[in-house]
Design a protein around this motif. Structure first.
Motif: not given
Length: 186
Positions: A85, A131, A162, A127, A136, A164-167, A134
């Motif tokens: 994480r 990404r 931004e 970013s 969060p 995908p897969g990243v908050t 694997e």
């Protein structure tokens, strides 16, 4: 024969345990001078992240070199599968050109569009690094406007992609305490 079986058992155990050796990692990129980091904020994001079980990396030193070295090390650890994480906290003066923004070290002076890549860390690059995890990944941005934005640049966070897969969490530095003290890290 016994040595071969023992070696095989140890090797098998390492293969099974491999993914569990990955760490929860937090990279804190704060561009304020070291003394300012300690005195200006009563809330310590590193302590909150450690309490949530993260290994915290907070490079020390002035300028962009320690921050860039820490980001490169993080990228190598992710590539090696050592990160389960991830939280990246990027706080400080930023400037952008509408497509990307860069975190700039304190005292960088005025930078132009041609010089900003050497002077700062790209938010798009951070970013992309996030990404690659694997599990969060969270990128927390606490941008500040300053006087470094020269020709072709806009002060503050001014564009980034931004992925995908990243908050993403974006806001003022004082909002970091509420964010990291809340359910985000659970």
């Amino acid at each position: 024969m016994l040595q071969r079986k023992l070696f095989s058992a140890v090797l098998w155990l390492c293969v099974l345990a491999g993914p569990s050796l990955a760490a929860d990692l937090a990279l804190i990129l704060d561009t304020r001078a070291q003394g300012d980091r300690r005195s200006a904020v009563a809330f310590d994001p590193g302590a909150a992240l450690e309490q949530a079980g993260f290994e915290v990396v907070a490079p020390e030193g002035e300028g962009i070199a320690p921050l860039r070295a820490a980001a490169l090390d993080l990228e190598a650890r992710i590539t090696a599968g050592e990160v389960a994480r991830l939280v990246i906290l990027a706080a400080g003066e930023m400037a952008g050109d509408g497509q990307d923004s860069w975190l700039l070290p304190e005292g960088v002076g005025t930078v132009s569009r041609l010089r900003i890549g050497a002077a700062g860390l790209s938010v798009n690059a951070l970013s992309a690094i996030a990404r690659a995890v694997e599990g969060p990944a969270v990128l927390v941005l606490a941008p500040e406007e300053g006087e470094a934005a020269g020709t072709g640049l806009i002060p503050g966070l001014s564009g980034f992609s931004e992925v995908p897969g990243v908050t993403y969490a974006i806001g003022p530095r004082k909002g970091i305490a509420a964010l990291l003290g809340g359910p985000l890290l659970a």
